[in-house]
Every structure is written in structure tokens, then in C-alpha cells.
Design a protein around this motif. Structure first.
Motif, PDB file in Angstrom:
ATOM      1  N   GLN A   1       0.817  -1.215   0.000  1.00  9.91           N
ATOM      2  CA  GLN A   1       0.000   0.000   0.000  1.00  9.91           C
ATOM      3  C   GLN A   1       0.856   1.273   0.000  1.00  9.91           C
ATOM      4  O   GLN A   1       0.471   2.270  -0.611  1.00  9.91           O
ATOM      5  CB  GLN A   1      -0.939   0.009   1.210  1.00  9.91           C
ATOM      6  N   GLU A   2       1.983   1.237   0.658  1.00  8.00           N
ATOM      7  CA  GLU A   2       2.861   2.408   0.744  1.00  8.00           C
ATOM      8  C   GLU A   2       3.820   2.521  -0.447  1.00  8.00           C
ATOM      9  O   GLU A   2       4.546   3.501  -0.559  1.00  8.00           O
ATOM     10  CB  GLU A   2       3.669   2.372   2.045  1.00  8.00           C
ATOM     11  N   GLY A   3       3.829   1.499  -1.300  1.00 10.12           N
ATOM     12  CA  GLY A   3       4.701   1.531  -2.473  1.00 10.12           C
ATOM     13  C   GLY A   3       6.132   1.109  -2.187  1.00 10.12           C
ATOM     14  O   GLY A   3       7.012   1.273  -3.026  1.00 10.12           O
ATOM     15  N   TRP A   4       6.377   0.561  -1.004  1.00 10.02           N
ATOM     16  CA  TRP A   4       7.731   0.136  -0.647  1.00 10.02           C
ATOM     17  C   TRP A   4       8.196  -1.041  -1.488  1.00 10.02           C
ATOM     18  O   TRP A   4       9.390  -1.250  -1.671  1.00 10.02           O
ATOM     19  CB  TRP A   4       7.821  -0.241   0.822  1.00 10.02           C
ATOM     20  N   THR A   5       7.242  -1.845  -1.992  1.00  7.45           N
ATOM     21  CA  THR A   5       7.613  -3.058  -2.729  1.00  7.45           C
ATOM     22  C   THR A   5       8.173  -2.756  -4.117  1.00  7.45           C
ATOM     23  O   THR A   5       8.575  -3.677  -4.822  1.00  7.45           O
ATOM     24  CB  THR A   5       6.413  -4.024  -2.839  1.00  7.45           C
ATOM     25  N   LYS A   6       8.255  -1.473  -4.489  1.00  8.70           N
ATOM     26  CA  LYS A   6       8.974  -1.118  -5.713  1.00  8.70           C
ATOM     27  C   LYS A   6      10.438  -1.504  -5.566  1.00  8.70           C
ATOM     28  O   LYS A   6      11.114  -1.765  -6.549  1.00  8.70           O
ATOM     29  CB  LYS A   6       8.858   0.377  -5.995  1.00  8.70           C
ATOM     30  N   ASN A   7      10.900  -1.534  -4.327  1.00 13.47           N
ATOM     31  CA  ASN A   7      12.250  -2.003  -4.018  1.00 13.47           C
ATOM     32  C   ASN A   7      12.232  -3.534  -4.120  1.00 13.47           C
ATOM     33  O   ASN A   7      11.514  -4.203  -3.380  1.00 13.47           O
ATOM     34  CB  ASN A   7      12.641  -1.551  -2.604  1.00 13.47           C
ATOM     35  N   SER A   8      13.015  -4.095  -5.031  1.00 14.23           N
ATOM     36  CA  SER A   8      13.001  -5.543  -5.291  1.00 14.23           C
ATOM     37  C   SER A   8      13.402  -6.377  -4.086  1.00 14.23           C
ATOM     38  O   SER A   8      13.100  -7.575  -4.026  1.00 14.23           O
ATOM     39  CB  SER A   8      13.914  -5.872  -6.467  1.00 14.23           C
ATOM     40  N   LYS A   9      14.036  -5.772  -3.100  1.00 17.04           N
ATOM     41  CA  LYS A   9      14.442  -6.527  -1.909  1.00 17.04           C
ATOM     42  C   LYS A   9      13.236  -6.999  -1.106  1.00 17.04           C
ATOM     43  O   LYS A   9      13.339  -7.938  -0.328  1.00 17.04           O
ATOM     44  CB  LYS A   9      15.393  -5.704  -1.044  1.00 17.04           C
ATOM     45  N   TYR A  10      12.092  -6.362  -1.284  1.00 18.17           N
ATOM     46  CA  TYR A  10      10.883  -6.835  -0.611  1.00 18.17           C
ATOM     47  C   TYR A  10      10.436  -8.181  -1.165  1.00 18.17           C
ATOM     48  O   TYR A  10       9.726  -8.919  -0.500  1.00 18.17           O
ATOM     49  CB  TYR A  10       9.749  -5.806  -0.703  1.00 18.17           C
ATOM     50  N   SER A  11      10.864  -8.524  -2.382  1.00 15.62           N
ATOM     51  CA  SER A  11      10.573  -9.839  -2.953  1.00 15.62           C
ATOM     52  C   SER A  11      11.620 -10.860  -2.537  1.00 15.62           C
ATOM     53  O   SER A  11      11.296 -12.001  -2.228  1.00 15.62           O
ATOM     54  CB  SER A  11      10.546  -9.771  -4.484  1.00 15.62           C
TER      55      SER A  11
END
Length: 179
Positions: A138-148
Motif C-alpha cells: 500500500q505504501e509503495g515500498w515493494t517497488k524495491n526488489s528486496k521486498y521480494s
């Protein structure tokens, strides 16, 4: 001419900008730092000279080594941001808490992390804001591939920064985090 970077003002804060002598001395220090290959790229060369001055100001105010500040203070979209590792170290080293820990629950899409510790002042269990993969999306943090690739670590970093903002903002000087 004095070799002090700063003098303490009536509020107890130090500043390299307090007088001409301290500012000129800080400029000489900043010049030596920006010429070093050991400082992060945002602080190198003539373009990094101003950032070195800001790092010197922060290091003086926080009583830290300028290199420690430069290694942990990232410039994100023109704003200074503390690294999560720095914030966690401030929480653990400030002497206000014991048993600081990360509480991890769920997995995959339901993964959630929350920090907690016992506050020594009143022996109360205090908890930071829980962060989850749902919040990250929701906050758009997952644009960072490290969240995957490493979602738990990224959520731990966020949880520590939230805890730090909630319980030691005076030590962080209100600077936002990069994680």
C-alpha cells in the motif's frame, strides 16, 4: 584563532554555523573529507562538500564521528535519511530499553513484523507500529526488489525505524529513514 568546530549555544546545542571561525574550520574539515575515497559518493568531490558540512553539523550535534554520520545518513530525494541499522543501534545503545526484539508473525503475504522492548524508566513493555507486506504494498515500498527477495529483513528494518521514531525521536533528530 580557535580550533573548536562549535561552541554550545544557550539551548545546549552545538552548531558549526555559530560563528565565522567555527564555520571556516568546518569548511576545512569538509574539504578533507570530500577528497577521501572512504566516504560515500554523496559526500565526495566539490559536489559533496556541502553534504560534508551537513554531516559535520549532524556529527557535532549528536556527538558522533563524522564518518559514522556519513556512512549512515543517506540523501534520498534531497532529504537526509538514517539507515535502519543506525536506528536499531541507537535504540539498543541508548540505555533506555532492555530486551529489544522483533516479533515476526505470518508468512508470505501475511508476513508482519513488530518491534518491542521493555522501557527501563517504568519497566513497561512498549511496542512499535507493526509493519506488514500488505502495508508495504500500500505504501509503495515493494517497488524495491528486496521486498521480494528478503521480505522479512526489509520489514524488520521498517519496524525498527518506526520504533525509533516513536520512542527515541530526540536521538534521531526527526530525520526520516531511507528504508
Amino acid at each position: 584563532m580557535t580550533t573548536e568546530i562549535t561552541k554550545t549555544n544557550p539551548e545546549g546545542e552545538s552548531s558549526i554555523y555559530q560563528n565565522t571561525e567555527s564555520f571556516e574550520f568546518a569548511q576545512r574539515q569538509a574539504k578533507s573529507l570530500c577528497e577521501s575515497n572512504l566516504v560515500p559518493t554523496d559526500y565526495r568531490g566539490q559536489k559533496g562538500l556541502s553534504n560534508c558540512l551537513v554531516a559535520l553539523e549532524m556529527s557535532k550535534r549528536m556527538n558522533l564521528s563524522p564518518l559514522t554520520v556519513m556512512q549512515n545518513l543517506n540523501v534520498i530525494h534531497g532529504r537526509p535519511s538514517w539507515s535502519a541499522a543506525f536506528i536499531a543501534s541507537q535504540i539498543m545503545g541508548c540505555g533506555r530499553f532492555k530486551n529489544f526484539d522483533y516479533i515476526v508473525s505470518g508468512k508470505d503475504d501475511s508476513l508482519s513484523v513488530q518491534c518491542q522492548a521493555i522501557r527501563l524508566e517504568d519497566n513497561k513493555l512498549v511496542k512499535g507500529t507493526a509493519v506488514s507486506m500488505r502495508m508495504a504494498r500500500q505504501e509503495g515500498w515493494t517497488k524495491n526488489s528486496k521486498y521480494s527477495s528478503m521480505p522479512e529483513l526489509m520489514l524488520r528494518n521498517r519496524a525498527a525505524t518506526f520504533f525509533g521514531r516513536q520512542y527515541i525521536p530526540d536521538l534521531l533528530l526527526g530525520v526520516q529513514t531511507s528504508e
